[in-house]
Design a protein around this motif. Sequence first.
Motif, PDB file in Angstrom:
ATOM      1  N   SER A 182      15.536 -12.862  -2.381  1.00  0.00           N
ATOM      2  CA  SER A 182      17.000 -12.955  -1.892  1.00  0.00           C
ATOM      3  C   SER A 182      17.035 -14.154  -1.097  1.00  0.00           C
ATOM      4  O   SER A 182      16.276 -14.481  -0.243  1.00  0.00           O
ATOM      5  N   HIS A 183      18.460 -14.912  -0.843  1.00  0.00           N
ATOM      6  CA  HIS A 183      18.630 -15.975  -0.160  1.00  0.00           C
ATOM      7  C   HIS A 183      19.624 -15.362   1.163  1.00  0.00           C
ATOM      8  O   HIS A 183      19.787 -15.955   1.933  1.00  0.00           O
ATOM      9  N   GLN A 184      19.862 -13.971   0.867  1.00  0.00           N
ATOM     10  CA  GLN A 184      21.031 -13.429   2.008  1.00  0.00           C
ATOM     11  C   GLN A 184      19.872 -12.591   3.105  1.00  0.00           C
ATOM     12  O   GLN A 184      19.568 -11.481   2.639  1.00  0.00           O
ATOM     13  N   ASP A 219       0.838  -1.162   0.125  1.00  0.00           N
ATOM     14  CA  ASP A 219      -0.110  -0.098  -0.036  1.00  0.00           C
ATOM     15  C   ASP A 219       0.820   1.331   0.098  1.00  0.00           C
ATOM     16  O   ASP A 219       0.301   2.309  -0.207  1.00  0.00           O
ATOM     17  N   LYS A 220       2.074   0.978   0.427  1.00  0.00           N
ATOM     18  CA  LYS A 220       2.920   2.424   0.533  1.00  0.00           C
ATOM     19  C   LYS A 220       4.497   1.843  -0.247  1.00  0.00           C
ATOM     20  O   LYS A 220       4.903   0.640  -0.191  1.00  0.00           O
ATOM     21  N   PRO A 221       5.213   2.833  -0.609  1.00  0.00           N
ATOM     22  CA  PRO A 221       6.526   2.454  -0.931  1.00  0.00           C
ATOM     23  C   PRO A 221       7.225   1.849   0.001  1.00  0.00           C
ATOM     24  O   PRO A 221       7.114   1.788   0.936  1.00  0.00           O
ATOM     25  N   GLY A 222       8.474   1.209  -0.578  1.00  0.00           N
ATOM     26  CA  GLY A 222       9.385   0.513   0.391  1.00  0.00           C
ATOM     27  C   GLY A 222       9.508  -0.961  -0.320  1.00  0.00           C
ATOM     28  O   GLY A 222       9.841  -1.049  -1.196  1.00  0.00           O
ATOM     29  N   VAL A 223      10.216  -1.758   0.665  1.00  0.00           N
ATOM     30  CA  VAL A 223      10.685  -3.123   0.151  1.00  0.00           C
ATOM     31  C   VAL A 223       9.753  -4.335   0.666  1.00  0.00           C
ATOM     32  O   VAL A 223       9.765  -4.273   1.781  1.00  0.00           O
ATOM     33  N   TYR A 224       9.312  -4.880  -0.462  1.00  0.00           N
ATOM     34  CA  TYR A 224       8.682  -5.926  -0.104  1.00  0.00           C
ATOM     35  C   TYR A 224       9.421  -7.318  -0.350  1.00  0.00           C
ATOM     36  O   TYR A 224      10.027  -7.386  -1.684  1.00  0.00           O
ATOM     37  N   ALA A 225       9.860  -8.176   0.718  1.00  0.00           N
ATOM     38  CA  ALA A 225      10.819  -9.248   0.311  1.00  0.00           C
ATOM     39  C   ALA A 225      10.046 -10.608  -0.128  1.00  0.00           C
ATOM     40  O   ALA A 225       9.021 -11.055   0.745  1.00  0.00           O
ATOM     41  N   LEU A 226      10.284 -11.241  -1.193  1.00  0.00           N
ATOM     42  CA  LEU A 226       9.862 -12.321  -1.435  1.00  0.00           C
ATOM     43  C   LEU A 226      10.766 -13.557  -1.246  1.00  0.00           C
ATOM     44  O   LEU A 226      11.756 -13.517  -2.070  1.00  0.00           O
ATOM     45  N   LEU A 227      10.966 -14.263  -0.325  1.00  0.00           N
ATOM     46  CA  LEU A 227      11.840 -15.210   0.206  1.00  0.00           C
ATOM     47  C   LEU A 227      11.441 -16.548   0.078  1.00  0.00           C
ATOM     48  O   LEU A 227      10.141 -17.138  -0.117  1.00  0.00           O
ATOM     49  N   GLY A 228      12.364 -17.571   0.221  1.00  0.00           N
ATOM     50  CA  GLY A 228      12.107 -19.043   0.032  1.00  0.00           C
ATOM     51  C   GLY A 228      13.128 -19.855  -0.348  1.00  0.00           C
ATOM     52  O   GLY A 228      14.148 -19.403  -0.856  1.00  0.00           O
ATOM     53  N   THR A 229      12.885 -21.062  -0.492  1.00  0.00           N
ATOM     54  CA  THR A 229      13.924 -22.329  -0.921  1.00  0.00           C
ATOM     55  C   THR A 229      14.396 -22.276  -1.934  1.00  0.00           C
ATOM     56  O   THR A 229      13.303 -21.592  -2.911  1.00  0.00           O
ATOM     57  N   ASN A 230      15.161 -22.993  -2.709  1.00  0.00           N
ATOM     58  CA  ASN A 230      15.336 -23.176  -4.099  1.00  0.00           C
ATOM     59  C   ASN A 230      14.271 -23.627  -4.769  1.00  0.00           C
ATOM     60  O   ASN A 230      13.744 -24.900  -4.039  1.00  0.00           O
ATOM     61  N   GLY A 231      13.716 -23.400  -5.644  1.00  0.00           N
ATOM     62  CA  GLY A 231      12.402 -23.743  -6.371  1.00  0.00           C
ATOM     63  C   GLY A 231      11.205 -23.647  -5.844  1.00  0.00           C
ATOM     64  O   GLY A 231      10.059 -24.346  -6.196  1.00  0.00           O
ATOM     65  N   ALA A 232      11.039 -22.679  -4.796  1.00  0.00           N
ATOM     66  CA  ALA A 232       9.999 -22.532  -3.979  1.00  0.00           C
ATOM     67  C   ALA A 232       8.820 -21.649  -4.676  1.00  0.00           C
ATOM     68  O   ALA A 232       7.664 -21.580  -4.471  1.00  0.00           O
ATOM     69  N   GLY A 233       9.237 -21.040  -5.734  1.00  0.00           N
ATOM     70  CA  GLY A 233       8.240 -20.352  -6.596  1.00  0.00           C
ATOM     71  C   GLY A 233       8.562 -18.807  -6.825  1.00  0.00           C
ATOM     72  O   GLY A 233       7.534 -18.139  -7.402  1.00  0.00           O
ATOM     73  N   LYS A 234       9.825 -18.398  -6.404  1.00  0.00           N
ATOM     74  CA  LYS A 234       9.989 -16.892  -6.345  1.00  0.00           C
ATOM     75  C   LYS A 234       9.864 -16.370  -7.700  1.00  0.00           C
ATOM     76  O   LYS A 234       9.123 -15.148  -8.080  1.00  0.00           O
TER      77      LYS A 234
END
Length: 341
Positions: A228-230, A26-41
């Motif tokens: 990211s994975h980091q 809803d507002k600016p900023g950083v949304y992180a999409l995380l997950g294991t390898n092959g999770a669907g990111k």
Amino acid sequence: MGLVVKDLFKKYGDKTVVDHISFRMDKPGVYALLGTNGAGKTTSIRMILDMLDKNGGEVIWNDGPLNFDTCNIGYLAEERGLYPKYSLMDQIKYFGTLRGVSEKELDKKIKYWAERLKVEEYLYPQYKDAVTGNKINEHGDFIDENGKVFLTTEKRKRVVKKKIKPQSPDQLSKGNQQKIQFLIAMLSDPDLIVLDEPFSGLDPVNTDILKNVVREQIDAGKYIIMSSHQMEVVEEFCTDITILSRSKAVVQGNLNDIKKSYGRVNLNLKCEENVDKYINEVGAEIVSEKENEYKIKVKNDEQSQKLLKLLVDNKVNVIRFDLSELSLHEIFVKEVGADEK
Ligand SMILES: Nc1ncnc2c1ncn2[C@@H]1O[C@H](COP(=O)(O)OP(=O)(O)OP(=O)(O)O)[C@@H](O)[C@H]1O
């Protein structure tokens, strides 16, 4: 204003690779999409950007469908996307033009980002003194690594220039290719910046350069999706997260709220004596111990307070008693680790 991702769904054959993923910014900023390898990111990101057909769901940007025509998008893909043999500058200009940057603006923007990301030497002709091999500027002055003149042409007896050609992508290291692709993503001054593994392959100096740019973009009010994975790097920037595991969202929401929900369960304790018996007495778990300095997992505040009281009652000299929440790394491992077993 903002981004809404609703019920994204993707199947390859019988296999569901993105299983009803929803989130919003809803507002600016950083949304992180995380997950294991092959999770669907990456699959989710491509569907969000309308680069890949969905089997279900919709993505809305400011009340309309999101795509490269409706939104000024800067996308850094996970994989290398440069043509290995063509000149870097030609490719950068080509992609910049595709993103609608005018020819007049393009040169200025490329120069700006090349300086920021420290990739000028791969894009612009460089000069060397043919006798000494020393770096020189276009006037023939000796310059150091930062381009600073340390001996002018007047003071030098002779100038023998040798021009070094800018490089092609196949001559660049992985990290420098990454920086060039980031440069391309930034050329249109995008409103939505999507960074798939932006720090992979970057050394600590270049990681810092990129982090500074991300910080600036946050301050400038940009919407950023980062995969990211980091975890430590992501934790620095993101306010909200989705952790994917085997195509499903297993943790989702505001990072501070998520951390609070796990409680303050990490205890760093330093005493002037060995206090194993008190820790065991309250039932807390010793993770590590070195010279009476402990890393402890407590179950809740009640348990940590009980331990503190026990130490005080027994006149133990406590040097440090420091409670903290789980790190994003720990939350990730806790939630996804069990799934992976
Ligand atoms: N074109 C395709 N055909 C079939 N399966 C695919 C295809 N593309 C991706 N997949 C599968 O979809 C799943 C999700 O892949 P995706 O690349 O989105 O994962 P990811 O979370 O980005 O992983 P990583 O962290 O390893 O990059 C994986 O099981 C992958 O094998």
